[in-house]
Write a protein that holds these residues in place. Structure first.
Motif, PDB file in Angstrom:
ATOM      1  N   GLY A 147       0.893  -0.973  -0.014  1.00 35.23           N
ATOM      2  CA  GLY A 147      -0.125   0.132   0.472  1.00 35.23           C
ATOM      3  C   GLY A 147       0.801   1.368   0.099  1.00 35.23           C
ATOM      4  O   GLY A 147       1.549   1.720  -0.480  1.00 35.23           O
ATOM      5  N   ASP A 148       0.656   2.265   0.681  1.00 30.42           N
ATOM      6  CA  ASP A 148       1.450   3.536   0.988  1.00 30.42           C
ATOM      7  C   ASP A 148       0.837   4.056   2.337  1.00 30.42           C
ATOM      8  O   ASP A 148      -0.682   4.349   2.667  1.00 30.42           O
ATOM      9  CB  ASP A 148       0.749   4.932  -0.754  1.00 30.42           C
ATOM     10  N   TYR A 202       4.569   1.224   0.462  1.00 31.93           N
ATOM     11  CA  TYR A 202       4.371   0.441   2.062  1.00 31.93           C
ATOM     12  C   TYR A 202       4.599  -0.651   0.967  1.00 31.93           C
ATOM     13  O   TYR A 202       4.145  -1.802   0.410  1.00 31.93           O
ATOM     14  CB  TYR A 202       3.701   0.862   2.445  1.00 31.93           C
ATOM     15  N   TYR A 228      -6.045   4.408   8.114  1.00 31.11           N
ATOM     16  CA  TYR A 228      -6.115   3.200   7.481  1.00 31.11           C
ATOM     17  C   TYR A 228      -7.101   3.153   6.669  1.00 31.11           C
ATOM     18  O   TYR A 228      -7.977   2.677   8.082  1.00 31.11           O
ATOM     19  CB  TYR A 228      -4.541   2.740   7.656  1.00 31.11           C
ATOM     20  N   GLU A 263      -8.113  -0.456   4.487  1.00 36.65           N
ATOM     21  CA  GLU A 263      -7.344  -1.741   4.687  1.00 36.65           C
ATOM     22  C   GLU A 263      -8.357  -2.679   3.549  1.00 36.65           C
ATOM     23  O   GLU A 263      -9.738  -2.902   4.321  1.00 36.65           O
ATOM     24  CB  GLU A 263      -7.280  -2.032   6.037  1.00 36.65           C
ATOM     25  N   THR A 289      -4.162   2.152   3.274  1.00 34.12           N
ATOM     26  CA  THR A 289      -3.457   3.358   2.521  1.00 34.12           C
ATOM     27  C   THR A 289      -3.955   4.306   3.590  1.00 34.12           C
ATOM     28  O   THR A 289      -5.118   4.071   4.542  1.00 34.12           O
ATOM     29  CB  THR A 289      -4.451   3.665   0.923  1.00 34.12           C
ATOM     30  N   ASP A 290      -2.805   5.299   3.686  1.00 36.84           N
ATOM     31  CA  ASP A 290      -3.686   5.574   5.115  1.00 36.84           C
ATOM     32  C   ASP A 290      -3.921   7.888   4.347  1.00 36.84           C
ATOM     33  O   ASP A 290      -3.408   8.018   3.404  1.00 36.84           O
ATOM     34  CB  ASP A 290      -1.903   6.260   5.195  1.00 36.84           C
TER      35      ASP A 290
END
Length: 145
Positions: A62-63, A69, A120, A122, A141-142
């Protein structure tokens, strides 16, 4: 003829009800895994709980804050083990289940995890292995920005 048609219709309805019951049971089982093990494991920094629900081959992608990430399960659990848990920090934590979709032995759960300054989103892929629902992939992802 009417008897045969009625019998066939009852059988189809019974099969549909059984599938719905199984789907509901699987959704409930995944919800329990998320609430009792996954969210609790993250909150407490408990890698034993997380290791119970994350399959050994789990990959995480992810990021976070716009940066890529990618981690193996070992790297992820090591990070959890060496950070101060939200519980120990006294910081707010909230895990929320947005949805759970189950098809046969696979499922995807969408969850939100709020901890520290992160928020997050998810997607967690599940597979039913030896009659247990295990997370086999985690994408995050944030969205705090």
């Amino acid at each position: 003829m009417t008897f045969l048609f009625s019998s066939a219709l009852l059988l189809v309805n019974a099969q549909s009800l059984q599938k719905m019951k199984t789907h509901q049971e699987d959704s409930l089982a995944i919800t329990q895994v998320l609430e009792n093990d996954y969210f609790k494991g993250i909150y407490e920094g408990n890698i034993s709980l997380l290791g119970k629900v994350l399959h050994p081959g789990t990959l995480l992608f992810g990021d976070v804050k716009g940066q890529p990430y990618a981690k193996t399960l070992e790297q992820y659990l090591d990070g959890v083990a060496h950070r101060q848990s939200p519980k120990d920090s006294g910081q707010p934590f909230k895990g929320t289940i947005i949805s759970v979709d189950v098809i046969n032995s696979i499922a995807v759960a969408r969850v939100q995890v709020k901890m520290y300054e992160f928020n997050y989103d998810e997607f967690l892929s599940f597979h039913k292995i030896d009659n247990r629902w295990m997370i086999v992939n985690k994408m995050i992802t944030d969205i705090s920005e």
